[in-house]
Design a protein around this motif. Structure first.
Motif, PDB file in Angstrom:
ATOM      1  N   PRO A 144     -11.877   2.401   0.513  1.00  0.00           N
ATOM      2  CA  PRO A 144     -10.713   1.519   0.642  1.00  0.00           C
ATOM      3  C   PRO A 144     -11.142   0.057   0.719  1.00  0.00           C
ATOM      4  N   TYR A 157       0.830  -1.207   0.000  1.00  0.00           N
ATOM      5  CA  TYR A 157       0.000   0.000   0.000  1.00  0.00           C
ATOM      6  C   TYR A 157       0.867   1.260   0.000  1.00  0.00           C
ATOM      7  N   LYS A 217       0.460   8.644   4.895  1.00  0.00           N
ATOM      8  CA  LYS A 217       0.323   7.821   3.687  1.00  0.00           C
ATOM      9  C   LYS A 217      -0.851   6.854   3.817  1.00  0.00           C
ATOM     10  N   LEU A 218      -1.032   6.305   5.007  1.00  0.00           N
ATOM     11  CA  LEU A 218      -2.070   5.286   5.213  1.00  0.00           C
ATOM     12  C   LEU A 218      -3.492   5.858   5.156  1.00  0.00           C
ATOM     13  N   PHE A 247      -5.942  -0.193  -4.105  1.00  0.00           N
ATOM     14  CA  PHE A 247      -6.578  -0.448  -2.816  1.00  0.00           C
ATOM     15  C   PHE A 247      -7.885   0.331  -2.610  1.00  0.00           C
ATOM     16  N   TYR A 248      -8.311   1.086  -3.628  1.00  0.00           N
ATOM     17  CA  TYR A 248      -9.541   1.869  -3.511  1.00  0.00           C
ATOM     18  C   TYR A 248     -10.490   1.577  -4.668  1.00  0.00           C
ATOM     19  N   ILE A 297      -7.330  -2.234   4.183  1.00  0.00           N
ATOM     20  CA  ILE A 297      -6.945  -0.828   4.405  1.00  0.00           C
ATOM     21  C   ILE A 297      -7.973  -0.134   5.286  1.00  0.00           C
ATOM     22  N   PHE A 328      -5.165   9.057  -0.322  1.00  0.00           N
ATOM     23  CA  PHE A 328      -5.202   8.353  -1.609  1.00  0.00           C
ATOM     24  C   PHE A 328      -4.933   9.381  -2.709  1.00  0.00           C
ATOM     25  N   SER A 355       2.301   1.895  -3.496  1.00  0.00           N
ATOM     26  CA  SER A 355       1.311   2.351  -4.477  1.00  0.00           C
ATOM     27  C   SER A 355      -0.086   2.072  -3.946  1.00  0.00           C
ATOM     28  N   ASP A 356      -0.887   3.146  -3.768  1.00  0.00           N
ATOM     29  CA  ASP A 356      -2.227   2.981  -3.200  1.00  0.00           C
ATOM     30  C   ASP A 356      -3.309   2.777  -4.255  1.00  0.00           C
TER      31      ASP A 356
END
Length: 351
Positions: free
Chosen positions: A74, A49, A162-163, A56-57, A78, A166, A52-53
């Motif tokens: 997400p 994640y 970062k977490l 994950f969405y 996530i 997006f 590269s996110d």
């Protein structure tokens, strides 16, 4: 901020990632009520994640009446990480953020009634809006908030920021986004409060202010130069890195229908607008007389709310939406919802 690959993250942030991975799993093992089903979180997931996110969405388009709302939801892993951050970090540090009483959205023990209450029975209400509220909040703003209010290290703040973002901004659809947006808008609340404190004192006024996410509401018990305040608040919003939605600014007199977050506040009690009650009453009567399928067709045709897509669960979806609407009406004004509750229950028994 630099974009790093998974190998770089592993070298630079290995200890933080391992600690977070352990803490997330530990938290949900102690709070199983917060998860739908068990999904173990490991270091590899964090690394993928953080590198590269994109994958994950999921983009979700919600169509309501003549407008569309775009959400970025997400995936389940996530979402669990973000729920951990919300419950175990943000909520636990709430005193550090020192939110004012004017902030009524997306905080524990607050709701839209708290947002509407200060504006009951006022001669004038001003409604303003912050344009593209969530997308305007960047990862750098979140990083700075963790550093400033939580006093977290550079590395920990970087990983957390970062977490919860997006494509470098706050996604509308993540469980952490509303709370983080409130933190980033603290400057707006502080400056508006200082402004109104001075104006109220110098003019013997009692101007009330609330903010529910991107919705700003002011109310007045006496006449004043409304344009003067509006223009200063525009400047405040811009000074804090946001943009006013000029088209949505409204000055509403008591002779008109004054609504705050959807609730009518012209009088000394909360009310639902009469036409909203009539819509649901009409749909319930169609359901009662002609059946649920005709009621769903009518609901979609007139776009009375979330469009019911043709699927095997559409009848249950329709029932759930109506039940939610009536429950909301009941929360605002039980007297207005009584007839609707009775008719809904009658329809459920018949179906």
């Amino acid at each position: 901020m630099l974009i790093l690959n998974s190998k770089t993250y592993l070298i630079k942030y290995k200890d933080i990632i391992s600690l977070l991975s352990y803490k997330v799993n530990e938290y949900f093992s102690n709070h199983p009520e917060l998860i739908e089903k068990k999904h173990p979180i490991n270091d590899k997931l964090f690394l993928r994640y953080l590198s590269s996110d994109e994958k994950f969405y999921k983009k979700i388009i919600i169509r309501q009446k003549d407008k569309e709302r775009c959400l970025y939801e997400p995936n389940i892993e996530i979402k669990y990480i973000q729920k951990f951050i919300l419950h175990s970090i943000l909520y636990k540090c709430i005193k550090k953020y020192n939110f004012t009483q004017n902030v009524t959205g997306f905080l524990k023990d607050t709701n839209i009634l708290d947002n509407a209450h200060p504006h009951l029975n006022k001669i004038v209400i001003i409604k303003m809006d912050i344009k593209d509220f969530f997308p305007t909040i960047t990862r750098t703003m979140i990083f700075n908030a963790f550093r400033r209010y939580n006093k977290f290290s550079y590395e920990y703040s970087y990983i957390l920021s970062k977490l919860v973002t997006f494509n470098n901004s706050l996604p509308q659809g993540a469980p952490t986004s509303p709370f983080l947006a409130n933190i980033c808008a603290k400057g707006i609340d502080f400056k508006i409060n200082k402004l109104l404190e001075t104006i109220n004192k110098n003019n013997n006024l009692d101007i009330k202010y609330t903010r529910f996410a991107d919705d700003i509401t002011l109310s007045f018990d006496k006449k004043f130069n409304y344009d003067y305040i509006i223009n200063i608040i525009y400047d405040i919003i811009i000074s804090e890195g946001f943009f006013p939605n000029y088209k949505k600014t409204k000055v509403i007199k008591n002779s008109q229908c004054q609504k705050v977050t959807g609730i009518v506040v012209n009088h000394d009690e909360f009310r639902i607008e009469a036409k909203e009650i009539k819509k649901i009453d009409f749909i319930l009567m169609i359901w009662n007389k002609y059946g649920i399928s005709d009621a769903i067709k009518l609901w979609n045709k007139h776009q009375l709310g979330t469009i019911i897509i043709d699927n095997p669960n559409k009848k249950q979806q329709f029932k759930d939406i109506l039940k939610g609407k009536i429950s909301y009406f009941d929360m605002v004004n039980p007297n207005q919802s009584q007839k609707l509750k009775e008719l809904f229950q009658e329809n459920i028994i018949k179906s």
